[in-house]
Design a protein around this motif. Structure first.
Motif, PDB file in Angstrom:
ATOM      1  N   GLN A 129      -3.408   9.268  -5.830  1.00 50.28           N
ATOM      2  CA  GLN A 129      -2.807   8.920  -4.542  1.00 50.28           C
ATOM      3  C   GLN A 129      -1.339   8.501  -4.667  1.00 50.28           C
ATOM      4  N   SER A 130      -1.106   7.366  -5.320  1.00 55.63           N
ATOM      5  CA  SER A 130       0.247   6.804  -5.337  1.00 55.63           C
ATOM      6  C   SER A 130       1.179   7.573  -6.274  1.00 55.63           C
ATOM      7  N   GLY A 136      -0.334  12.555   1.430  1.00 58.60           N
ATOM      8  CA  GLY A 136      -1.078  11.860   2.481  1.00 58.60           C
ATOM      9  C   GLY A 136      -1.151  10.367   2.208  1.00 58.60           C
ATOM     10  N   TYR A 137      -0.651   9.938   1.053  1.00 57.26           N
ATOM     11  CA  TYR A 137      -0.624   8.520   0.699  1.00 57.26           C
ATOM     12  C   TYR A 137       0.812   8.060   0.483  1.00 57.26           C
ATOM     13  N   ARG A 173      -0.297   4.701   4.347  1.00 56.85           N
ATOM     14  CA  ARG A 173      -1.251   3.643   4.690  1.00 56.85           C
ATOM     15  C   ARG A 173      -0.532   2.493   5.402  1.00 56.85           C
ATOM     16  N   ASN A 175       3.111   6.224  -8.106  1.00 56.96           N
ATOM     17  CA  ASN A 175       3.200   5.400  -9.312  1.00 56.96           C
ATOM     18  C   ASN A 175       2.056   5.687 -10.278  1.00 56.96           C
ATOM     19  N   GLN A 185      -6.119   8.532   8.984  1.00 60.30           N
ATOM     20  CA  GLN A 185      -4.715   8.305   8.710  1.00 60.30           C
ATOM     21  C   GLN A 185      -3.894   8.704   9.925  1.00 60.30           C
ATOM     22  N   TYR A 186      -2.718   8.142   9.985  1.00 55.50           N
ATOM     23  CA  TYR A 186      -1.907   8.375  11.165  1.00 55.50           C
ATOM     24  C   TYR A 186      -1.437   9.822  11.229  1.00 55.50           C
ATOM     25  N   GLN A 235      -0.147   3.599   8.853  1.00 52.88           N
ATOM     26  CA  GLN A 235      -1.456   3.564   9.510  1.00 52.88           C
ATOM     27  C   GLN A 235      -1.794   2.136   9.947  1.00 52.88           C
ATOM     28  N   GLU A 264      -5.533   2.760  -5.950  1.00 51.72           N
ATOM     29  CA  GLU A 264      -4.707   3.868  -5.472  1.00 51.72           C
ATOM     30  C   GLU A 264      -3.346   3.867  -6.148  1.00 51.72           C
ATOM     31  N   GLU A 265      -2.929   2.690  -6.584  1.00 50.08           N
ATOM     32  CA  GLU A 265      -1.635   2.624  -7.243  1.00 50.08           C
ATOM     33  C   GLU A 265      -1.772   2.746  -8.750  1.00 50.08           C
ATOM     34  N   LYS A 268       0.847  17.401   5.173  1.00 47.71           N
ATOM     35  CA  LYS A 268      -0.441  16.839   4.788  1.00 47.71           C
ATOM     36  C   LYS A 268      -1.534  17.913   4.856  1.00 47.71           C
ATOM     37  N   SER A 311       0.864  -1.176   0.000  1.00 46.64           N
ATOM     38  CA  SER A 311       0.000   0.000   0.000  1.00 46.64           C
ATOM     39  C   SER A 311       0.901   1.226   0.000  1.00 46.64           C
TER      40      SER A 311
END
Lengths: 342, 570
Positions: free
Chosen positions: A211-212, A178-179, A76, A214, B254-255, A79, B532-533, A333, A72
């Motif tokens: 997000q990523s 944030g990701y 994440r 990649n 999220q953390y 987390q 997400e990726e 973030k 992930s």
């Protein structure tokens, strides 16, 4: 004279053999213990195809030890680790993210196991924790990229500042700090270079937010957006190598260099398999595979890189301090969400 | 009423006359209350807890910070439109299928079922490929046809999000209205006709009022459903910088997690649902619509005449948006090296399949977990939902109607918040479920209760107690009457309930995303991780697999009961 030298040589060979067999005896004990454990759970932020490839390389070499890849984004992964820690669940063996700050945090909370993998001495300083808790298994660059079918080479942005131009409005994609640990480090590096105003200005160009680190590669390749305002260089490179229309720009102002650490969890349920896998990660074989097949940079001094990639020494690199990353994580973030809306 | 009266009889005689099946009803009710109260209670507690101690600062922050208010506003606007559009599409289709001579009805039912089975996050994902402003295939076709520079449709927008969410919410309304339309006999309409009312007047004064409870119920169901969706807003809203309550809450986890803020977000929502349900009761009042009894009622089909074919095309057009186009693009993405390019031999690959099944270790475990959980939850959920719906519908004891609130409460608790409640409740002694597949079971059971309950309640509402009363007069106890008389009548409805829960479970994402551990991954979580990726090809493969297996399960169930799950009562 010649005879004595011969003896010396003989002794030297013997010593080497003896040292070697001590090492391999240790290895054999570790391998046997690892095989008894039978698996290792790897919480990783390395791109899924790359982490799967590395896991399979290991599994082919050490039959009977399964590597569970749990991939992930860096934030994440953290987390999940913290959530499990708070519930007293011991599941994670190896933790790998691209946010160096995470490891400062985890070490500070006493959640990491001290372990020095073999062959680490020759790695550069930036890849090693002084107290021996975590080590950089790979280095990623965050770069600009564009789709040459949409943007000509002449028009393509060459620097981080150029993408502030309003002509790129609605045409760019960004990944999310944030990701992604890569983007977290990217934001910190550019923050130190150009300040928060840079991102405030950038956000006015209405970026597509993924997000990523990649993901921008796919967004550019499909033509959904023309320019990537950041993103993992190795994934752009891999996507380009698969025949997609992508060109990478290494901005002259400096390229953020992200060293992604790996560490063994203090309560790893499979400590021996974890150590074996960690040793393996830093072996020349594994590091060379990451460079050859995944387009990554590494800290291993003997690893060679594809000819069509620049050498790290030829680039102006922007390194980030893990302690600073840890400190600024929340602020980055928050500000990013404030500027980019999500 | 009868049971209430009986309970109030004092003395020995009263106790002797007590319904011996009472423990079953009370047990089911207590279980439901426990299931709901524990996580909801924890959410309430967490909303007032900060590191510094007890404080309402979470609420203060939620209702003063601009970004949070914006998320709340976005969510309300989106849900309102989704509810409205879903009611229009769902009731139109339901009416066409049940009360007119539209051709291909069975096929259309199956296709509506297919839209229902399609997880909204998968639909949203497919629509990013179809209507992304630049690479989206529909926009490309539009540009090449018109020569325009602009996109026809940008799916990464609030309109796009409403559109996709409505596409995957209307089947809820459809099934509700279709059930009602099948139950309303033509007698009343005939009476109105005979008394001289024209078709329009009959529709407005007879059919519509009869269907009104279901229409309003459908709106509320679709509204609340879209309120709690997480995957679609995350996939379509976030790239456009658009937060909803669910994505905002997810971001808060999220953390370092801000459980207090997340919980504070959901408590007002809970109150809002109470209000909505109260409102629904008030509007509908005592107007029941049990028009099915032991007596026969005839239902005739309206002739569409020249509108028969246009109506069919309209229906197929809607289905194309929710099923044909998304499925086609998923298939293409699964088989292509570059999804945005034409699917030529050069672009063809099976790499995505081999990666998903043979290299990526998570797939097989996730598939197994998903279907184990689906079957277990659907079976347990149907039994509980049926018992509860029966209790509330027949008012078996005092307070029974408050069970409705408990059964519907999870609907307004976004799955992700429910997940936090469950995490708080079941990650510590005495009941430690976190880290096992059981916490997902409890989460799904809780989360699917509203759907299961509404479905079961609609079923029982439409079966008049008179048949049961007859059986009880003849000496059967309540459980026996339920088993021998009501259950067989309710069979189709309950099997539909089973399928609804099963489908709800296998596509559940928002609670799973917080509650899974590597040992208990499910397919939806794997897909979201991949999304997400940006692993488009692999997502497409897993999405297709999820759909295929779901259809197989539903077909198997249909074969087992030898009728269509959403079949017409004939």
């Amino acid at each position: 004279m010649e005879k004595r030298f011969g003896i010396f040589r003989h002794l030297a060979v013997l010593a080497l053999v003896a040292w070697g067999s001590v090492a391999s005896a240790q290895d054999a004990a570790l391998v046997a213990a690892a095989k008894r454990e039978g698996k290792v759970a790897w919480y990783t932020s390395l791109a899924l195809p790359s982490s799967t490839a590395l896991a399979h390389l290991f599994m082919n070499k050490y039959k009977g030890i399964e590597v569970e890849v749990h991939r992930s984004g860096s934030q994440r992964v953290l987390q999940r680790v913290m959530q499990e820690v708070s519930a007293g669940i011991k599941n994670a063996d190896i933790i790998h993210t691209s946010d160096g700050g995470h490891f400062v945090l985890l070490k500070g909370k006493g959640l990491l196991m001290k372990y020095v993998p073999q062959g680490l001495e020759s790695f550069p300083e930036g890849f090693k924790d002084k107290e021996g808790f975590y080590y950089g298994m790979r280095a990623t660059l965050s770069v600009l990229a564009y789709n040459p079918k949409i943007v000509s080479e002449k028009d393509a942005p060459k620097t981080w500042k150029e993408i502030l131009n309003a002509k790129w409005r609605g045409k760019m994609v960004t990944a999310h700090p944030g990701y992604s640990g890569i983007i977290m480090t990217h934001v910190l590096a550019l923050l130190n270079l150009h300040g928060w105003d840079y991102f405030k200005e950038l956000a006015k160009n209405k970026l597509h937010v993924v997000q990523s680190a990649n993901d921008p590669a796919g967004v550019i390749a499909s033509g959904e957006r023309a320019v990537g305002a950041n993103g993992a260089e190795y994934f752009y490179y891999k996507t380009m190598k698969q025949g997609n229309p992508i060109k990478i720009i290494y901005p002259k102002e400096g390229v953020p260099l992200i060293v992604s650490p790996t560490a063994i969890a203090k309560d790893a349920p499979h400590p021996n398999a974890s150590k074996l896998f960690t040793d393996f990660i830093f072996s020349k074989e594994a590091q060379q595979m990451l460079a050859d097949q995944q387009g990554l940079y590494t800290g291993h001094p003997q690893v060679t890189y594809p000819k069509d990639k620049p050498q790290l020494k030829d680039l102006k690199l922007l390194a980030a301090d893990p302690a600073e990353l840890e400190k600024k994580n929340a602020e980055i973030k928050k500000k990013f969400v404030e500027f980019f809306g999500a | 009423m009868e049971a209430v009266g009986r309970l109030r009889v004092s003395g020995w005689q009263g106790i002797r006359n007590l319904d011996r099946t009472l423990p079953v009803w009370i047990g089911a009710s207590l279980f439901l209350v426990f299931l709901m109260l524990l996580p909801l209670g924890w959410i309430f507690v967490a909303s007032l807890q900060t590191e510094a101690g007890w404080s309402a600062s979470g609420y203060a922050q939620v209702f003063t910070e601009k970004a949070y208010l914006k998320a709340i506003w976005n969510t309300l606007i989106i849900s309102f439109w989704v509810g409205g559009i879903a009611v229009v599409i769902g009731s139109l289709l339901a009416w066409l299928v049940t009360r007119t001579d539209l051709p291909l009805k069975r096929t259309i039912r199956a296709l509506v079922m297919a839209s229902f089975v399609t997880p909204p996050f998968l639909g949203a994902f497919a629509w990013t490929l179809l209507a992304g402003p630049n690479a989206g295939l529909l926009n490309k076709i539009y540009r090449s046809l018109t020569g325009s520079e602009e996109a026809l449709f940008n799916i990464f927008s609030m309109e796009g999000l409403i559109f996709v969410m409505a596409l995957y919410s209307f089947p809820y309304v459809f099934s509700m209205i279709a059930n009602v339309c099948e139950l309303i006999s033509s007698d009343l309409e005939d009476a109105a006709n005979i008394l001289g009312a024209n078709k329009l007047r009959v529709a407005l004064t007879v059919t519509l009022p009869l269907a009104a409870p279901a229409l309003l119920g459908g709106f509320i169901l679709a509204f609340l459903h879209s309120l709690s969706l997480f995957g679609a807003p995350a996939i379509l809203g976030l790239p456009a910088s658009l937060h909803t309550i669910t994505t905002q809450i997810w971001a808060l986890f999220q953390y370092p997690p801000r459980l207090d803020l997340a919980a504070a977000f959901s408590v007002p929502l809970l109150l809002a649902t109470m209000l909505l349900i109260a409102l629904q009761k008030k509007i509908l009042g005592r107007r029941g619509y049990s028009t099915v009894g032991g007596k026969g009622g005839e239902r005739r089909l309206l002739r569409l005449g020249i509108f028969r074919i246009p109506a069919l095309l309209l229906v197929l057009g809607i289905i194309a948006l929710s099923v044909f186009l998304p499925y086609w693009i998923l298939l293409k993405a699964a088989l292509a090296k570059a999804w945005a390019q034409p699917l030529t031999w050069d672009n063809f690959t099976l790499e995505n399949f081999s990666f998903a099944f043979f290299q990526y270790g998570d797939t097989q475990d996730a598939i197994l977990n998903t279907f184990k959980l689906g079957i277990a939850t659907a079976s347990a959920g149907t039994v509980i939902a049926a018992l509860i719906a029966y209790i509330t519908n027949r008012q078996l004891f005092w307070g029974a109607r408050y069970l409705t609130f408990f059964a519907l409460a999870p609907l307004v608790v976004p799955g992700i918040v429910l997940a936090v409640g469950l995490f708080l409740a079941y990650a510590r002694p005495p009941i430690v479920l976190y880290g096992t597949i059981w916490i997902l079971f409890v989460a799904y059971l809780t989360k699917e209760m509203p759907i299961g309950f509404s479905q079961a309640e609609t079923t029982f509402k439409s079966i008049h107690p008179e048949l049961e009363d007859a059986s009880r007069i003849l000496g059967a106890n309540r459980l026996g009457a339920l088993r021998d008389v009501t259950a067989p009548l309710a069979r189709t409805g309950l099997i539909a309930t089973w399928c609804f829960i099963f489908i709800g479970v296998i596509r559940e994402l928002s609670a799973s995303i917080l509650l899974f551990t590597p040992k208990s991954k499910v397919v939806s979580v794997v897909i979201f991780d991949l999304k997400e990726e940006g692993q488009i090809g692999v997502i497409a493969v897993l999405g297709i697999l999820l759909l295929l297996v779901s259809f197989m399960v539903i077909l198997a169930v249909q074969r087992l009961v030898k009728r269509e799950v959403l079949a017409t009562r004939e």
